[in-house]
Design an enzyme around this catalytic site. Structure first.
Site, short mmCIF file in Angstrom:
data_model
loop_
_atom_site.label_atom_id
_atom_site.label_comp_id
_atom_site.label_asym_id
_atom_site.label_seq_id
_atom_site.Cartn_x
_atom_site.Cartn_y
_atom_site.Cartn_z
N HIS A 1 0.84 -1.21 0.00
CA HIS A 1 0.00 0.00 0.00
C HIS A 1 0.88 1.26 0.00
O HIS A 1 0.56 2.25 -0.65
CB HIS A 1 -0.89 0.03 1.26
CG HIS A 1 -1.88 -1.07 1.35
ND1 HIS A 1 -1.77 -2.10 2.26
CD2 HIS A 1 -3.00 -1.32 0.64
CE1 HIS A 1 -2.79 -2.92 2.13
NE2 HIS A 1 -3.55 -2.49 1.15
N LYS B 1 -1.30 -6.26 -8.28
CA LYS B 1 -1.44 -7.62 -7.72
C LYS B 1 -2.83 -8.20 -8.00
O LYS B 1 -2.94 -9.36 -8.38
CB LYS B 1 -1.19 -7.58 -6.21
CG LYS B 1 -1.49 -8.90 -5.57
CD LYS B 1 -1.24 -8.89 -4.10
CE LYS B 1 -1.80 -10.14 -3.49
NZ LYS B 1 -3.25 -10.06 -3.28
N GLN C 1 -9.14 -7.32 -10.73
CA GLN C 1 -9.74 -6.10 -10.16
C GLN C 1 -9.32 -4.87 -10.96
O GLN C 1 -10.12 -3.99 -11.26
CB GLN C 1 -9.33 -5.96 -8.70
CG GLN C 1 -9.67 -4.61 -8.09
CD GLN C 1 -9.41 -4.55 -6.61
OE1 GLN C 1 -10.15 -5.13 -5.82
NE2 GLN C 1 -8.37 -3.84 -6.21
O1 PAF Z 1 -8.06 -3.80 -3.37
C1 PAF Z 1 -8.71 -3.42 -2.38
O2 PAF Z 1 -8.18 -3.19 -1.30
C2 PAF Z 1 -10.22 -3.22 -2.51
O3 PAF Z 1 -10.78 -4.18 -3.35
C3 PAF Z 1 -10.60 -1.80 -2.97
C4 PAF Z 1 -10.09 -1.48 -4.35
C5 PAF Z 1 -10.06 -0.78 -1.97
C6 PAF Z 1 -12.13 -1.66 -3.00
O4 PAF Z 1 -12.69 -1.90 -1.75
#
Ligand code: PAF
Length: 285
Positions: A37, A151, A155
């Site tokens: 992050h 990763k 998504q």
């Molecule tokens: O990847 C994540 O942490 C979650 O899927 C996100 C993009 C913050 C959406 O809740």
């Protein structure tokens, strides 16, 4: 760093930055922040004057029986890390703040071509939950840039597609997966691994890498089905419960034609309580 819990206050802050001619980058997260992050935050700070990080464990991307209640929540540690990383605003809304009417009654965003395949097949509704919350965050913040980890490959494609289809004026920026020294991709869910499982876990990456390396051999590589079958067997023999191992077109996760060169090897597997995912993009020779 300012912590904001309400949509109206966040909007007011962003409007002020806009008046000053500043650009804004958004990093959506579910908290329990790790070095992966922080790499997103670092990138965000390089591309825009202002950085907003959202920490919101979105209940509607967890399918029934998943770990919503148990999902690791570490708000105090997250706040310290983000403040030290130079973030301007931490947005931490409650579930009611984002879903005033409850999720059932909320308008949803679904990307049909990607919603029900791979991780979406074993986690039905998961990507609708992700797409909906990310769209809401885009509409709340109105960022110039939004930074996501590479990763979660599927998504990332879902988010790129919804941005395109819904004409949302945001640049989606992807940051490479951050790994432990032994190759394991950093993930908040790695905390579920026992000491023994943690030793086994990097084998997921090594298995994906082996398939990717063989694919790069081009025409001399074994047929795709055979590569995938062998990889799956290797995972199972190492104690994983494989969900899928597959080779897809990188652009849209479709089944590749022989002429397709830009591919991605993807795998998802359970190891004890943890569901791990990994992938490697490959240009086939
Ligand atoms: O990847 C994540 O942490 C979650 O899927 C996100 C993009 C913050 C959406 O809740």
């Amino acid at each position: 760093m300012r912590t904001v819990n309400h949509v109206a206050a966040l909007r007011a802050q962003v409007a002020q930055w806009r008046d000053d001619g500043e650009q804004v980058a958004l990093v959506p997260t579910m908290g329990n922040l790790h070095a992966g992050h922080l790499a997103l935050v670092e990138r965000a700070r390089q591309i825009a004057e202002r950085t907003v990080v959202s920490v919101f464990v979105n209940p509607f991307q967890f399918v029934p029986g998943e770990d919503y209640e148990a999902y690791p929540r570490t708000p105090d540690a997250d706040r310290i890390k983000l403040s030290e990383a130079g973030v301007d605003v931490l947005f931490m809304p409650t579930v009611d703040e984002l879903y005033e009417r409850g999720f059932e009654a909320t308008t949803r965003v679904q990307v049909p071509a990607l919603d029900g395949i791979l991780c979406g097949a074993s986690r039905p509704g998961h990507f609708t939950g992700v797409a909906t919350v990310v769209t809401k965050l885009f509409n709340i913040v109105g960022p110039d840039y939004a930074v996501f980890g590479d990763k979660d490959f599927q998504q990332l494609l879902v988010i790129r597609r919804l941005v395109e289809d819904l004409c949302i004026p945001v640049d989606v920026v992807a940051v490479a997966t951050v790994r432990e020294r032994d190759g394991l991709a950093l993930s908040s869910r790695n905390v579920y691994l026992t000491t023994e499982e943690r030793i086994t876990a990097p084998r997921l990456y090594l298995t994906v890498k082996e398939v990717a390396d063989r694919l790069r051999d081009g025409p001399s590589a074994a047929p795709l089905a055979e590569l995938v079958q062998q990889a799956r067997a290797r995972l199972e023999s190492n104690g994983f419960r494989a969900d899928y191992v597959t080779i897809r077109r990188a652009a849209d996760l479709g089944e590749p034609d022989p002429a397709d060169t830009e591919l991605v090897v993807l795998a998802a597997a359970w190891l004890g309580r943890a569901r791990l995912i990994d992938h490697i993009e490959v240009t086939r020779g």
